[in-house]
Design a protein around this motif. Sequence first.
Motif, PDB file in Angstrom:
ATOM      1  N   SER A  37       0.846  -1.182   0.000  1.00 59.50           N
ATOM      2  CA  SER A  37       0.000   0.000   0.000  1.00 59.50           C
ATOM      3  C   SER A  37       0.888   1.240   0.000  1.00 59.50           C
ATOM      4  O   SER A  37       1.595   1.504   0.977  1.00 59.50           O
ATOM      5  CB  SER A  37      -0.892  -0.031   1.240  1.00 59.50           C
ATOM      6  N   PHE A  38       0.890   1.945  -1.095  1.00 56.67           N
ATOM      7  CA  PHE A  38       1.681   3.166  -1.207  1.00 56.67           C
ATOM      8  C   PHE A  38       0.735   4.344  -1.377  1.00 56.67           C
ATOM      9  O   PHE A  38      -0.414   4.180  -1.781  1.00 56.67           O
ATOM     10  CB  PHE A  38       2.625   3.058  -2.411  1.00 56.67           C
ATOM     11  N   PRO A  39       1.219   5.548  -1.101  1.00 53.64           N
ATOM     12  CA  PRO A  39       0.335   6.711  -1.250  1.00 53.64           C
ATOM     13  C   PRO A  39      -0.202   6.839  -2.672  1.00 53.64           C
ATOM     14  O   PRO A  39       0.419   6.374  -3.637  1.00 53.64           O
ATOM     15  CB  PRO A  39       1.258   7.883  -0.903  1.00 53.64           C
ATOM     16  N   HIS A  40      -1.356   7.480  -2.761  1.00 59.11           N
ATOM     17  CA  HIS A  40      -2.021   7.673  -4.061  1.00 59.11           C
ATOM     18  C   HIS A  40      -1.139   8.520  -4.990  1.00 59.11           C
ATOM     19  O   HIS A  40      -1.037   8.258  -6.186  1.00 59.11           O
ATOM     20  CB  HIS A  40      -3.371   8.353  -3.792  1.00 59.11           C
ATOM     21  N   VAL A  41      -0.482   9.534  -4.405  1.00 62.32           N
ATOM     22  CA  VAL A  41       0.384  10.418  -5.198  1.00 62.32           C
ATOM     23  C   VAL A  41       1.780  10.415  -4.582  1.00 62.32           C
ATOM     24  O   VAL A  41       1.922  10.572  -3.363  1.00 62.32           O
ATOM     25  CB  VAL A  41      -0.170  11.864  -5.222  1.00 62.32           C
ATOM     26  N   VAL A  42       2.783  10.215  -5.412  1.00 62.79           N
ATOM     27  CA  VAL A  42       4.174  10.200  -4.932  1.00 62.79           C
ATOM     28  C   VAL A  42       4.999  11.174  -5.766  1.00 62.79           C
ATOM     29  O   VAL A  42       4.955  11.140  -6.998  1.00 62.79           O
ATOM     30  CB  VAL A  42       4.790   8.782  -5.045  1.00 62.79           C
ATOM     31  N   LEU A  43       5.735  12.033  -5.086  1.00 59.12           N
ATOM     32  CA  LEU A  43       6.701  12.890  -5.780  1.00 59.12           C
ATOM     33  C   LEU A  43       8.046  12.165  -5.712  1.00 59.12           C
ATOM     34  O   LEU A  43       8.587  11.969  -4.625  1.00 59.12           O
ATOM     35  CB  LEU A  43       6.789  14.262  -5.101  1.00 59.12           C
ATOM     36  N   GLN A  44       8.557  11.783  -6.844  1.00 57.36           N
ATOM     37  CA  GLN A  44       9.808  11.005  -6.898  1.00 57.36           C
ATOM     38  C   GLN A  44      10.989  11.974  -6.870  1.00 57.36           C
ATOM     39  O   GLN A  44      11.112  12.816  -7.748  1.00 57.36           O
ATOM     40  CB  GLN A  44       9.815  10.175  -8.183  1.00 57.36           C
ATOM     41  N   ARG A  45      11.849  11.857  -5.862  1.00 56.61           N
ATOM     42  CA  ARG A  45      13.002  12.768  -5.764  1.00 56.61           C
ATOM     43  C   ARG A  45      14.317  12.029  -5.541  1.00 56.61           C
ATOM     44  O   ARG A  45      15.286  12.646  -5.056  1.00 56.61           O
ATOM     45  CB  ARG A  45      12.774  13.775  -4.621  1.00 56.61           C
ATOM     46  N   CYS A  46      14.359  10.739  -5.882  1.00 60.52           N
ATOM     47  CA  CYS A  46      15.620  10.000  -5.725  1.00 60.52           C
ATOM     48  C   CYS A  46      16.703  10.662  -6.571  1.00 60.52           C
ATOM     49  O   CYS A  46      16.512  10.873  -7.764  1.00 60.52           O
ATOM     50  CB  CYS A  46      15.467   8.570  -6.219  1.00 60.52           C
ATOM     51  N   VAL A  47      17.842  10.915  -5.977  1.00 57.10           N
ATOM     52  CA  VAL A  47      18.928  11.551  -6.726  1.00 57.10           C
ATOM     53  C   VAL A  47      19.624  10.530  -7.637  1.00 57.10           C
ATOM     54  O   VAL A  47      20.233  10.894  -8.632  1.00 57.10           O
ATOM     55  CB  VAL A  47      19.923  12.247  -5.770  1.00 57.10           C
ATOM     56  N   SER A  48      19.476   9.258  -7.292  1.00 51.73           N
ATOM     57  CA  SER A  48      20.060   8.203  -8.126  1.00 51.73           C
ATOM     58  C   SER A  48      19.075   7.839  -9.228  1.00 51.73           C
ATOM     59  O   SER A  48      17.934   7.457  -8.970  1.00 51.73           O
ATOM     60  CB  SER A  48      20.357   6.974  -7.263  1.00 51.73           C
ATOM     61  N   TYR A  49      19.533   7.935 -10.476  1.00 48.50           N
ATOM     62  CA  TYR A  49      18.651   7.660 -11.615  1.00 48.50           C
ATOM     63  C   TYR A  49      18.109   6.233 -11.579  1.00 48.50           C
ATOM     64  O   TYR A  49      16.926   5.998 -11.806  1.00 48.50           O
ATOM     65  CB  TYR A  49      19.411   7.903 -12.930  1.00 48.50           C
ATOM     66  N   PHE A  50      18.971   5.272 -11.281  1.00 50.64           N
ATOM     67  CA  PHE A  50      18.511   3.880 -11.346  1.00 50.64           C
ATOM     68  C   PHE A  50      17.541   3.553 -10.211  1.00 50.64           C
ATOM     69  O   PHE A  50      16.570   2.839 -10.414  1.00 50.64           O
ATOM     70  CB  PHE A  50      19.703   2.918 -11.364  1.00 50.64           C
ATOM     71  N   ARG A  51      17.798   4.105  -9.027  1.00 48.53           N
ATOM     72  CA  ARG A  51      16.822   3.913  -7.939  1.00 48.53           C
ATOM     73  C   ARG A  51      15.496   4.568  -8.307  1.00 48.53           C
ATOM     74  O   ARG A  51      14.424   4.034  -8.058  1.00 48.53           O
ATOM     75  CB  ARG A  51      17.343   4.548  -6.650  1.00 48.53           C
ATOM     76  N   ASN A  52      15.613   5.753  -8.891  1.00 43.07           N
ATOM     77  CA  ASN A  52      14.448   6.518  -9.302  1.00 43.07           C
ATOM     78  C   ASN A  52      13.599   5.702 -10.280  1.00 43.07           C
ATOM     79  O   ASN A  52      12.403   5.491 -10.074  1.00 43.07           O
ATOM     80  CB  ASN A  52      14.989   7.799  -9.965  1.00 43.07           C
ATOM     81  N   LEU A  53      14.249   5.213 -11.325  1.00 44.83           N
ATOM     82  CA  LEU A  53      13.546   4.488 -12.388  1.00 44.83           C
ATOM     83  C   LEU A  53      12.884   3.226 -11.859  1.00 44.83           C
ATOM     84  O   LEU A  53      11.702   2.973 -12.113  1.00 44.83           O
ATOM     85  CB  LEU A  53      14.559   4.132 -13.488  1.00 44.83           C
TER      86      LEU A  53
END
Lengths: 271, 56
Positions: A37-53
């Motif tokens: 269960s994750f939030p309905h809206v997530v702002l992705q701010r991972c500085v690592s591209y691969f973690r982000n993706l």
Amino acid sequence: MIRWEEKSIIQAAKEKNINLQLMDAKEFIFDLDEPNSFPHVVLQRCVSYFRNLHSTAILESFGSKVVNSFYVNWITGNKLFTTLLLKKNKIKTPKTMLSFEMDSALKALDKLGYPSVIKPIIGSWGRLVALIKDRDSAKALLEDRMHMFPLYQVFYLQELVKRPPRDIRCFVIGDRVVAAIYRISGSDWRTNTALGGKAVNCPITKELEEIASEIVKLLGEGFYGIDCMESKEGLLVHEVNNTTEFRNTVPATGINIPGLVVDYLKKLAKC
Amino acid sequence: MSLECLDCGGKIDIPKDAITGEIITCPDCGASFELVKDEKGFSLKLAQVEGEDWGE
């Protein structure tokens, strides 16, 4: 990792009485076989591209709306994919060639002419972006890269655009341009503020708005930093940034980017 | 509140609204640290400054 940008967004949310839930990718264990269960809206701010993706792929698969989406991450995180999308849709971008071997890269550079520019297809902050002034330098540089991780052996070669010693970064939140800055080169030919480029307010012109609107049509709404160079053919788009930084933009423009990001997330949460 | 820089021993002021995971830079030597909070309060951990795939 919480940089100035993330902290300012947290602060803006507090001021607007919005309860943000902070998620640290370093601590996550994604069990793909269990309901999550994750939030309905997530702002992705991972500085690592691969973690982000990869974390975006998982969050989306479990139903979250992520800003920016996996598709946007995938395209904009890779300079080649971005260039292909721009060219296919007739958005002006620098002349670019790609090759995988030293000899073919040298032939491509002969065609592009010197000086030219080589960029890693994945990477930021101007890292490993190099100006190639002649064939001898090209040989030395390409030979070095042939001994690096295979990612750096995808030779993304680009014309050196005749431009003033600056480029433009234009910030899009949702579907509209909210701010733009000139990034003026410091001691380096590259304009990245991470390398000492200075941020100065840039007026939002009709041309910038049109470019942004075309890109939003292709990628969808989101939070982007679109990089453009001023050339005699007009503005050339050379990059779209997916997890854009704005610590230098807020003081240069006076625009409350963190507040606008929070407003946008709030709007999405209501949808 | 302040903490001692793990590199140079200088004084690093911790902001009142500090949060765990925040990046703090030593004003004396420029070393970057990540703030970590436990039951004893904040401490510093050497921060990774840049990774190969880091950026925007």
